[in-house]
Design a protein around this motif. Structure first.
Motif, PDB file in Angstrom:
ATOM      1  N   ARG A 176      -5.633   4.597   1.648  1.00 45.95           N
ATOM      2  CA  ARG A 176      -6.148   3.341   2.170  1.00 45.95           C
ATOM      3  C   ARG A 176      -6.494   3.412   3.653  1.00 45.95           C
ATOM      4  O   ARG A 176      -7.569   2.971   4.071  1.00 45.95           O
ATOM      5  N   ASP A 178      -9.209  -3.691  -0.075  1.00 46.95           N
ATOM      6  CA  ASP A 178      -7.973  -4.007  -0.791  1.00 46.95           C
ATOM      7  C   ASP A 178      -8.245  -4.578  -2.177  1.00 46.95           C
ATOM      8  O   ASP A 178      -7.495  -4.309  -3.122  1.00 46.95           O
ATOM      9  N   LEU A 190      -9.028  -1.556  -4.347  1.00 45.79           N
ATOM     10  CA  LEU A 190      -7.824  -0.783  -4.631  1.00 45.79           C
ATOM     11  C   LEU A 190      -6.928  -1.510  -5.635  1.00 45.79           C
ATOM     12  O   LEU A 190      -6.258  -0.872  -6.461  1.00 45.79           O
TER      13      LEU A 190
END
Length: 211
Positions: free
Chosen positions: A148, A169, A172
Motif C-alpha cells: 500500500r 484503499d 485494496l
C-alpha cells in the motif's frame, strides 16, 4: 528498447494477456513493454471506461459491480475481435504470435472470469457485440503485486490522472488476489520493468508457449 521475443511458430492460437493490479502498480508501463516485446497491440482498459464512469471515479466514488460489468465485457469482446482481425492481416507474420495485451485492474475473481470469457453477466454484452468465445482467445494474467505505502506514494506523485490517491484503499478492500488461479503470473511492483519482464515472459513461456 526491449529486445523482441522469439515465439514458437507452432503456437498459432492467439492469446489475451491481462496485466492487472490495483491503481499505482504500473500496469501501463509493464503492459506497454510486453506489447512491444511480443509485437501485440495494447488495450488500455482505463481508456474504455464511459465518460460517466470516469467522472464518478474523478469525484472520488468507487465503481460498483454494475458499473464494471459492461466495461469488462467490452474489453473481452474487443480483444476477441482484434485477434480475429490479426488472422486476416497479410502483414502479420506467421512466425509472430497473435494476441492482445490489456491493462485492467481485474480486482475480483468474477471480473477475471468475464475477461476470460467464462462468465457473461446479465447486463454484460453490448448489443452490437457477440458473446465471448472462450476457445477463441485463451487468457493469462500478469498480476503486479504491491504494498500500500509504495503504491500510495506513486499515486500522490501522479499529475492529471482521474484516479485519485484516495481510491487506492477502496481497490485494496475489494481485491481478491489471483494468486493460485490457473494462468496467472505474479510479479512485484518493487522490481524494475526489466525484472518484471524477465519473470513474466519466463512464466508465459510455460503457460502460453512464448519462447
Amino acid at each position: 528498447m526491449v529486445k523482441e521475443v522469439e515465439l514458437d511458430a507452432k503456437a498459432q492460437k492467439p492469446v489475451l494477456i491481462v496485466v492487472m493490479g490495483v491503481c499505482g502498480t504500473g500496469k501501463s508501463t509493464l503492459g506497454g513493454a510486453l506489447a512491444e516485446a511480443l509485437s501485440m497491440p495494447l488495450i488500455e482498459g482505463d481508456e474504455m471506461h464511459t465518460k460517466a464512469a470516469v467522472a464518478k471515479m474523478a469525484s472520488g466514488q468507487p465503481l460498483t459491480d454494475i458499473d464494471r460489468e459492461p466495461w469488462l465485457q467490452l474489453i473481452r469482446t474487443t480483444a476477441e475481435h482484434m485477434s480475429v482481425e490479426q488472422s486476416h492481416d497479410p502483414s502479420k507474420s506467421v512466425d509472430i504470435r497473435r494476441g492482445v495485451i490489456v491493462t485492467c485492474s481485474a480486482l475480483k475473481r468474477y471480473y477475471r472470469d468475464i475477461l476470460r470469457g467464462t462468465y457473461v453477466p446479465p447486463n454484460g454484452v453490448p448489443n452490437h457485440l457477440e458473446p465471448p468465445e472462450l476457445d477463441r482467445l485463451p487468457t493469462y494474467f500478469v498480476y503486479i503485486k504491491g504494498e500500500r505505502q509504495l503504491l500510495l506514494d506513486r499515486m500522490e506523485k501522479r499529475k492529471g490522472h482521474y484516479m485519485k490517491a484516495s481510491m487506492l484503499d477502496s481497490q485494496l478492500a475489494i481485491l481478491e488476489s489471483p494468486e493460485g488461479e490457473d494462468g496467472v503470473v505474479v510479479v512485484s511492483s518493487e522490481d524494475s520493468t526489466e525484472e518484471q519482464m524477465h519473470m513474466a515472459l519466463g512464466e508465459l513461456k510455460t503457460l502460453a508457449g512464448i519462447v
